[in-house]
Motif scaffolding. Structure first.
Motif, short mmCIF file in Angstrom:
data_model
loop_
_atom_site.label_atom_id
_atom_site.label_comp_id
_atom_site.label_asym_id
_atom_site.label_seq_id
_atom_site.Cartn_x
_atom_site.Cartn_y
_atom_site.Cartn_z
N LEU A 275 0.84 -1.20 0.00
CA LEU A 275 0.00 0.00 0.00
C LEU A 275 0.87 1.25 0.00
CD1 LEU A 275 -2.67 1.58 0.41
CD2 LEU A 275 -2.38 1.19 2.87
N GLN A 276 1.88 1.28 0.85
CA GLN A 276 2.74 2.46 0.94
C GLN A 276 3.52 2.67 -0.35
OE1 GLN A 276 4.87 1.36 4.60
NE2 GLN A 276 3.89 3.08 5.62
N GLU A 277 4.02 1.59 -0.94
CA GLU A 277 4.76 1.71 -2.19
C GLU A 277 3.88 2.24 -3.31
OE1 GLU A 277 6.29 -2.19 -2.72
OE2 GLU A 277 8.00 -1.91 -1.35
N ALA A 278 2.63 1.78 -3.35
CA ALA A 278 1.70 2.24 -4.39
C ALA A 278 1.40 3.72 -4.21
CB ALA A 278 0.42 1.42 -4.34
N LEU A 279 1.15 4.15 -2.98
CA LEU A 279 0.86 5.57 -2.72
C LEU A 279 2.07 6.44 -3.05
CD1 LEU A 279 -1.05 5.24 0.68
CD2 LEU A 279 -2.04 5.88 -1.52
N HIS A 280 3.26 5.97 -2.67
CA HIS A 280 4.48 6.75 -2.94
C HIS A 280 4.74 6.86 -4.44
CE1 HIS A 280 8.41 8.48 -2.12
NE2 HIS A 280 8.93 7.62 -2.97
N ALA A 281 4.55 5.76 -5.17
CA ALA A 281 4.79 5.76 -6.61
C ALA A 281 3.84 6.73 -7.32
CB ALA A 281 4.64 4.36 -7.18
N LYS A 282 2.58 6.74 -6.90
CA LYS A 282 1.61 7.66 -7.52
C LYS A 282 1.95 9.10 -7.20
CE LYS A 282 -2.35 4.51 -7.69
NZ LYS A 282 -3.74 4.25 -7.21
N ALA A 283 2.31 9.35 -5.95
CA ALA A 283 2.64 10.73 -5.55
C ALA A 283 3.89 11.22 -6.25
CB ALA A 283 2.82 10.79 -4.03
N LYS A 284 4.89 10.36 -6.38
CA LYS A 284 6.14 10.76 -7.01
C LYS A 284 5.96 10.92 -8.52
CE LYS A 284 11.05 9.54 -6.91
NZ LYS A 284 11.46 10.70 -6.12
N GLY A 285 5.17 10.05 -9.12
CA GLY A 285 4.96 10.11 -10.57
C GLY A 285 4.07 11.25 -11.00
N GLU A 286 3.17 11.68 -10.10
CA GLU A 286 2.24 12.76 -10.43
C GLU A 286 2.30 13.82 -9.32
OE1 GLU A 286 -1.69 11.35 -11.72
OE2 GLU A 286 -0.88 9.31 -11.56
N PRO A 287 3.21 14.78 -9.43
CA PRO A 287 3.40 15.78 -8.38
C PRO A 287 2.16 16.62 -8.09
CG PRO A 287 5.26 15.77 -9.88
CD PRO A 287 4.22 14.91 -10.50
N ALA A 288 1.24 16.73 -9.04
CA ALA A 288 0.04 17.55 -8.83
C ALA A 288 -1.17 16.70 -8.42
CB ALA A 288 -0.29 18.33 -10.11
N ARG A 289 -1.00 15.41 -8.27
CA ARG A 289 -2.12 14.53 -7.96
C ARG A 289 -2.64 14.77 -6.54
NH1 ARG A 289 -3.76 9.26 -9.70
NH2 ARG A 289 -5.01 8.23 -8.10
N ARG A 290 -3.98 14.76 -6.40
CA ARG A 290 -4.63 14.83 -5.09
C ARG A 290 -5.33 13.50 -4.84
NH1 ARG A 290 -8.54 19.48 -4.24
NH2 ARG A 290 -7.94 19.27 -2.04
N PHE A 291 -5.15 12.98 -3.65
CA PHE A 291 -5.68 11.67 -3.31
C PHE A 291 -7.05 11.83 -2.64
CE2 PHE A 291 -1.22 11.17 -3.82
CZ PHE A 291 -1.01 9.87 -4.27
N HIS A 292 -8.05 11.20 -3.22
CA HIS A 292 -9.43 11.40 -2.77
C HIS A 292 -9.99 10.22 -1.98
CE1 HIS A 292 -9.78 9.21 -6.59
NE2 HIS A 292 -10.88 8.69 -6.07
N SER A 293 -9.30 9.11 -1.91
CA SER A 293 -9.82 7.94 -1.21
C SER A 293 -8.74 7.37 -0.29
CB SER A 293 -10.27 6.87 -2.22
OG SER A 293 -10.81 5.74 -1.54
#
Length: 531
Positions: free
Chosen positions: A102-120
């Motif tokens: 879970l942590q690796e998936a969240l970190h990869a998304k955050a690092k790959g998309e610097p403007a991404r906002r997490f809604h769930s």
């Protein structure tokens, strides 16, 4: 007499300190173990990095006790949890595979998309594996109960599974509400005190679950200049960076300090920093509730008083709460980014090294302008600069202290050559000597000898593991001498014998038979020492 001994030892240390430089190429080794503080298990830190700054190390670089117990900013908890007693503890608990994924998936998304906002994100808090891991982290970290008086032992007697299921239900149904924080006061050098908030265990576990979910997201955004409360980074890494910058010509230093940083962080801008990455309304509401928790403390007359100062003033994060270090790093990020975006780093050739609320600015020149620029940014961030502790100095003519180390000019005892080095500060040496004296006071005569030696060894080992950079032999020698003297006094008092002459309890007896740790021996087994 004891005060004279300590004063004499300190003068010996700093009269000619500089008897070695740090080893090139010596690597931190990996260590990993299960741990629980209450079981007294000592474990190595899990971190790889360079042990040397640019010279020769005097001791092995694999710590035998977790964390930097010697007293930099404080021990670093592997997932940013802060101990309720006012001191963090580094516990290398293995992360369950499902939580790690879970942590690796969240970190990869955050690092790959610097403007991404997490809604769930809120639904991740009450996942069984996340709550179990949060409980294990809090349990290993230990600490006293909160305002409800419920301790870890009581929860275990009633069943941890049942307790966690109840917490998961409250989070899932959104009926969970944090209670007040119990405030205690921790003594500081100089007679001052700092406030520490102890949340109840239920609130600690819930906050730890939030840290497990949020930390991988915000970790991708934190700049390289920040070293406090981060995975794979710590106080010693910050010291190495400062030492390297000094050797590269950044000799003008602004030694900075903020007044009550944790108590003055404004909630509005902080919540904007969180919302920049998190759009989950339930998660944002929960973080806001934690920021606004009431404070309960002793009124001095046997009663309790409760205040809502955080909610009323809209400022502060409770020191002692597991989520506080993450939020403090997030707000300090604003200063680091502002320093760069406003062009001060390039214009003044000024580099930042930040550890929590302590930081230094290293410049090639114009340190006074750098200080003025820093104060302007801090004013815009609604933070207060401590004018008394903030100063400008030029190395190596002047030395300065940072995270328990003194950085400045040292001299080699063999060649007399001057170099810029680091060594344990006088204050930290004096502090550990006072701690040893406190541990061996007459009120502890009831303890078995092996228990006293074990406690002394743990303190010595932790201090030595943190203060292992630069020339340390003189500091180790002074601490060893003080530990032997106090243990002799303690043994004589315990067995009602007279005098503390060394022959009564010889060095070979204290270290050989009783097993008292000798810090100076930890510098002798390196390859360079036998060459």
């Amino acid at each position: 007499m004891e005060r004279k001994r300590a004063k004499h030892a300190l003068s010996q240390i700093h009269r000619g300190i500089g008897d070695g430089m740090l080893a090139r190429g010596a690597l931190w080794q990996h260590g990993k173990s299960h741990a629980a503080r209450d079981a007294g298990v000592e474990q190595p830190v899990v971190r790889k990095g360079w042990a040397g700054l640019h010279g020769m190390a005097e001791r092995p670089v694999l710590p035998e006790k977790p964390g930097n117990a010697g007293g930099g900013k404080g021990l670093w908890f592997r997932i940013s949890a802060r101990r309720s007693e006012g001191q963090e503890i580094d516990v290398s608990l293995p992360t369950p595979k499902s939580v790690r994924k879970l942590q690796e998936a969240l970190h990869a998304k955050a690092k790959g998309e610097p403007a991404r906002r997490f809604h769930s994100l809120y639904d991740k808090l009450y996942r069984k594996d996340v709550l179990h891991h949060a409980w294990r982290c809090c349990r290993a970290n230990g600490g006293s109960p909160g305002v409800d008086g419920v301790g870890f032992e009581q929860i275990e007697e009633g069943g941890v599974e049942v307790w966690l299921e109840e917490l998961a239900r409250e989070l899932r149904e959104k009926t969970y509400r944090p209670q007040a924080v119990r405030r205690v006061w921790i003594p500081k050098p100089g007679g001052k005190r700092r406030p520490l908030g102890i949340p109840r265990i239920k609130d600690r576990v819930a906050q730890m679950a939030a840290v497990i979910v949020l930390e991988p997201i915000f970790e991708s955004d934190l700049p390289e200049e920040q070293y406090g409360y981060r995975r794979g980074r710590g106080a010693q890494d910050a010291i190495r960076m400062i030492h390297g910058l000094l050797n590269r010509g950044y000799r003008e230093v602004v030694d900075c300090d903020l007044s009550g940083y944790f108590d003055t962080i404004p909630h509005g801008p902080l919540m904007k920093s969180v919302a920049r990455r998190v759009s989950d309304g339930a998660m944002l509401k929960l973080v806001k509730l934690w920021l606004q928790m009431a404070v309960e403390e002793d009124d001095g007359h046997g009663g309790r008083k409760r205040t809502t100062e955080a909610r009323d003033s809209g400022r502060g994060t409770p020191q002692g709460a597991p989520i506080s270090p993450l939020l403090s790093n997030l707000y300090m990020r604003r200063f680091v980014l502002g320093w760069k975006k406003l062009g001060w780093e390039e214009r003044l050739q000024a580099r930042l090294v930040v550890y929590a609320d302590d930081f230094v600015i290293l410049c090639r020149g114009n340190a006074d302008r750098a200080r003025e620029a820093m104060e302007g940014i801090m004013s815009a961030l609604k933070l207060r600069v401590n004018e008394q502790k903030t100063r400008v100095c030029r190395a190596p003519e002047e030395s300065f202290d940072f995270l328990g180390y003194t950085l400045g000019r040292c001299y080699s005892p063999k060649t007399g050559r001057a170099f810029i080095g680091t060594h344990p500060s006088k204050k930290r040496i004096s502090s550990v000597c006072k701690q040893i004296s406190q541990m061996t006071r007459r009120q502890t005569y009831w303890k078995p000898v092996d228990q006293m030696v074990w406690e002394l060894n743990r303190t010595l080992r932790g201090w030595g593991n943190y203060f292992c950079l630069g020339p340390v032999s003189r500091a180790y020698r002074a601490v060893d001498n003080h530990a032997r003297h106090r243990l002799r006094q303690w043994l004589n008092g315990k067995h009602r014998s007279r005098g503390v002459h060394p022959t009564r309890h010889a060095v070979t007896y204290l270290h050989g038979q009783l097993g008292l740790l000798r810090l100076t021996n930890t510098t002798r087994d390196l390859p360079w020492a036998n060459a």
